[in-house]
Design a protein around this motif. Structure first.
Motif, PDB file in Angstrom:
ATOM      1  N   LEU A 247       0.830  -1.197   0.000  1.00  0.00           N
ATOM      2  CA  LEU A 247       0.000   0.000   0.000  1.00  0.00           C
ATOM      3  C   LEU A 247       0.869   1.253   0.000  1.00  0.00           C
ATOM      4  O   LEU A 247       1.978   1.247   0.516  1.00  0.00           O
ATOM      5  CB  LEU A 247      -0.922   0.021   1.223  1.00  0.00           C
ATOM      6  N   SER A 248       0.347   2.312  -0.585  1.00  0.00           N
ATOM      7  CA  SER A 248       1.051   3.592  -0.601  1.00  0.00           C
ATOM      8  C   SER A 248       0.071   4.691  -0.196  1.00  0.00           C
ATOM      9  O   SER A 248      -0.986   4.846  -0.809  1.00  0.00           O
ATOM     10  CB  SER A 248       1.616   3.875  -1.996  1.00  0.00           C
ATOM     11  N   VAL A 249       0.429   5.412   0.853  1.00  0.00           N
ATOM     12  CA  VAL A 249      -0.425   6.496   1.362  1.00  0.00           C
ATOM     13  C   VAL A 249       0.401   7.782   1.361  1.00  0.00           C
ATOM     14  O   VAL A 249       1.550   7.781   1.815  1.00  0.00           O
ATOM     15  CB  VAL A 249      -0.919   6.190   2.794  1.00  0.00           C
ATOM     16  N   PRO A 250      -0.126   8.876   0.846  1.00  0.00           N
ATOM     17  CA  PRO A 250       0.627  10.144   0.823  1.00  0.00           C
ATOM     18  C   PRO A 250       1.073  10.568   2.222  1.00  0.00           C
ATOM     19  O   PRO A 250       0.357  10.367   3.212  1.00  0.00           O
ATOM     20  CB  PRO A 250      -0.384  11.144   0.240  1.00  0.00           C
ATOM     21  N   SER A 251       2.241  11.155   2.286  1.00  0.00           N
ATOM     22  CA  SER A 251       2.781  11.589   3.575  1.00  0.00           C
ATOM     23  C   SER A 251       1.848  12.558   4.289  1.00  0.00           C
ATOM     24  O   SER A 251       1.706  12.502   5.515  1.00  0.00           O
ATOM     25  CB  SER A 251       4.147  12.258   3.370  1.00  0.00           C
ATOM     26  N   VAL A 252       1.193  13.427   3.540  1.00  0.00           N
ATOM     27  CA  VAL A 252       0.317  14.420   4.155  1.00  0.00           C
ATOM     28  C   VAL A 252      -0.826  13.735   4.911  1.00  0.00           C
ATOM     29  O   VAL A 252      -1.240  14.191   5.982  1.00  0.00           O
ATOM     30  CB  VAL A 252      -0.229  15.400   3.097  1.00  0.00           C
ATOM     31  N   VAL A 253      -1.335  12.655   4.372  1.00  0.00           N
ATOM     32  CA  VAL A 253      -2.403  11.915   5.055  1.00  0.00           C
ATOM     33  C   VAL A 253      -1.890  11.332   6.362  1.00  0.00           C
ATOM     34  O   VAL A 253      -2.572  11.387   7.402  1.00  0.00           O
ATOM     35  CB  VAL A 253      -2.958  10.800   4.140  1.00  0.00           C
ATOM     36  N   LEU A 254      -0.676  10.787   6.332  1.00  0.00           N
ATOM     37  CA  LEU A 254      -0.085  10.225   7.548  1.00  0.00           C
ATOM     38  C   LEU A 254       0.208  11.325   8.568  1.00  0.00           C
ATOM     39  O   LEU A 254       0.039  11.128   9.777  1.00  0.00           O
ATOM     40  CB  LEU A 254       1.190   9.467   7.201  1.00  0.00           C
ATOM     41  N   PHE A 255       0.637  12.509   8.089  1.00  0.00           N
ATOM     42  CA  PHE A 255       0.822  13.656   8.994  1.00  0.00           C
ATOM     43  C   PHE A 255      -0.496  13.981   9.701  1.00  0.00           C
ATOM     44  O   PHE A 255      -0.529  14.226  10.907  1.00  0.00           O
ATOM     45  CB  PHE A 255       1.262  14.910   8.213  1.00  0.00           C
ATOM     46  N   ALA A 256      -1.587  13.994   8.914  1.00  0.00           N
ATOM     47  CA  ALA A 256      -2.897  14.363   9.460  1.00  0.00           C
ATOM     48  C   ALA A 256      -3.366  13.334  10.492  1.00  0.00           C
ATOM     49  O   ALA A 256      -3.936  13.709  11.529  1.00  0.00           O
ATOM     50  CB  ALA A 256      -3.917  14.483   8.330  1.00  0.00           C
TER      51      ALA A 256
END
Length: 468
Positions: free
Chosen positions: A124-133
């Motif tokens: 899976l690949s999730v954008p860093s900004v989503v993980l920051f949020a």
């Protein structure tokens, strides 16, 4: 009706200790910083952590001159006010806000790095900004909801992560039959010219040990438990760094890349020790440890902002507490929003999360050094006012100041590469802006300065009376 009181008598010694250790974040050092240390001091890296721990113990002893006599929310700020005056205290608090914000950003970016590694394992690949949020949002909610819940969660998360790393280290040493690694004690291999740089890295790994002083209004038996939490968070973390560094050098020796070029040293240790199954729990442990780091900084930084808001240096709304949770919810929101926004903007500008992590940690370190110097200078003047100054107190002050020169000078010389070489100037500009704001505030509102002094004296008298 406005609420301005935090929940009193709710944090035990263990919970205060958890706040301090979570902010130091031993897992962060094991996961990402020890390879940097190895690049400076090689086989003798463990020695730099010994020296760094001893140096900061001198600072802690000066800090505890205040912590064992009086306390309040955002105590480092209040302590400096008592020792050197309101302007110096405001500058120290302003600097601490920078420091806690920087480390909270490092926590958010570190969380995204290890969450990304775990997601990659399942395709899976999730954008860093989503993980920051996710990290910033959950940390905000917990800090807003209940400081005691936050402390217990940090104790569990960081404790489990440290335990996993210790288990791996023992397995590594067992693989080598617990034979003493003489290479790490060979004097001819000691890089004398780089020991100073190693101590800089060690001290920057340990900053945040003073975190418990920010919870003076919420601690149980604060004049006893806060000084103990300050000292023990430093001793436990320092001992952990020395042991894990020693084991990591042994555990990665023979790998096709040297330790200072390995980006996941704990996973390499697990591979080399034939316990690859530990890689997933180690990555999970690192991820939740970075979350705990972010949460701890939001908690500590919000108390400093709250204390300065209560004294009128910031807008009065910042001094409000939640009517039900008794947490400084406005200050918590400010910390969380900035901690999320800055790395998000940098990622949108195509900067890598690992670079942002390194930059945020480096920038934050400057913010800790100034309050450490100010608290060291404050201690003898505070004791002099109380009529309790002794010769050994001047000795502690002098030793601490001399030792703090090492990371101060080592941060700027030799001149580091860009963009790091510009960071001191950015911090100095921020500090100058704070000094102008705080200085002008006290000149514009001398009547407020009088009330701040009265508030500090009232809190001091209250805790002195409580101890008698």
């Amino acid at each position: 009706m406005s609420h301005t009181q935090l929940r009193s008598n709710c944090l035990s010694f263990v919970e205060l200790l958890a706040q301090g250790i979570a902010l130091i974040s031993p897992t962060m050092t094991a996961a990402l910083i020890i390879p940097v240390m190895y690049g400076n001091t090689g086989e003798w890296s463990w020695l730099s952590y010994v020296l760094g721990t001893v140096m900061l113990l001198f600072v802690a002893l000066n800090l505890n001159q205040f912590a064992k006599r009086s306390t309040s929310s955002g105590s480092m700020y209040s302590y400096i006010c008592r020792g050197l005056g309101l302007t110096s205290g405001g500058i120290g608090g302003w600097s601490l806000i920078w420091a806690y914000l920087g480390i909270s950003m490092a926590g958010i970016t570190g969380f995204s790095i290890f969450a990304g590694k775990l997601l990659d394992m399942v395709g899976l690949s999730v954008p860093s900004v989503v993980l920051f949020a996710i990290c910033g949002g959950v940390a905000f909610y917990l800090a807003y909801r209940n400081v005691q819940l936050s402390a217990m969660l940090m104790l569990v998360l960081e404790g489990v992560s440290m335990l996993l790393i210790l288990v791996l280290s023992v397995i590594v040493l067992a693989e080598h039959h617990f034979v003493v690694d003489t290479a790490q004690f060979t004097v001819s291999k000691l890089p004398w010219s780089n020991v100073g740089l190693g101590v800089v890295v060690a001290i920057f790994s340990l900053v945040g040990f003073e975190c418990a002083t920010a919870f003076g209004d919420e601690a149980q038996n604060p004049l006893r438990n806060i000084p103990r939490a300050v000292i023990w968070s430093l001793i436990i973390s320092g001992a952990f760094f020395v042991f894990v560094t020693y084991a990591m050098i042994i555990g990665t020796r023979g790998y096709h890349e040297p330790l200072d070029q390995i980006d996941a040293p704990l996973n390499v240790m697990a591979q080399m020790a034939h316990v690859g199954l530990l890689q997933i729990p180690l990555s999970v442990g690192a991820m939740v440890s970075f979350f705990a780091l972010c949460l701890s900084c939001i908690n500590a930084g919000s108390r400093v902002i709250f204390a300065m808001g209560r004294h009128g240096i910031f807008h009065g709304a910042i001094a409000g507490t939640h009517h039900k949770n008794a947490t400084p919810h406005v200050a918590v929101a400010i910390m969380a929003v900035i901690a999320f926004a800055v790395p998000t903007v940098l990622v949108l500008c195509h900067q890598a999360a690992l670079d942002i992590f390194n930059w945020a940690g480096t920038m934050a370190a400057f913010g800790f050094l100034v309050p450490y110097v100010l608290i060291t200078l404050s201690a003898p003047f505070y004791l002099l006012r109380l009529g309790e100054l002794r010769g050994r107190d001047w000795f502690l002050c002098a030793c601490s100041l001399l030792l703090l020169l090492i990371p101060a000078v080592g941060s700027v010389y030799p001149i580091p590469p860009a963009p790091i070489k510009y960071f001191p100037y950015a911090y100095l500009a921020y500090l100058a802006a704070g000094a102008l704001w705080v200085g002008s505030f006290h000149k514009r509102k001398p009547h407020v300065s009088i009330s701040i002094r009265e508030d500090l004296e009232r809190m001091h008298a209250q805790f002195q009376l409580g101890e008698q």
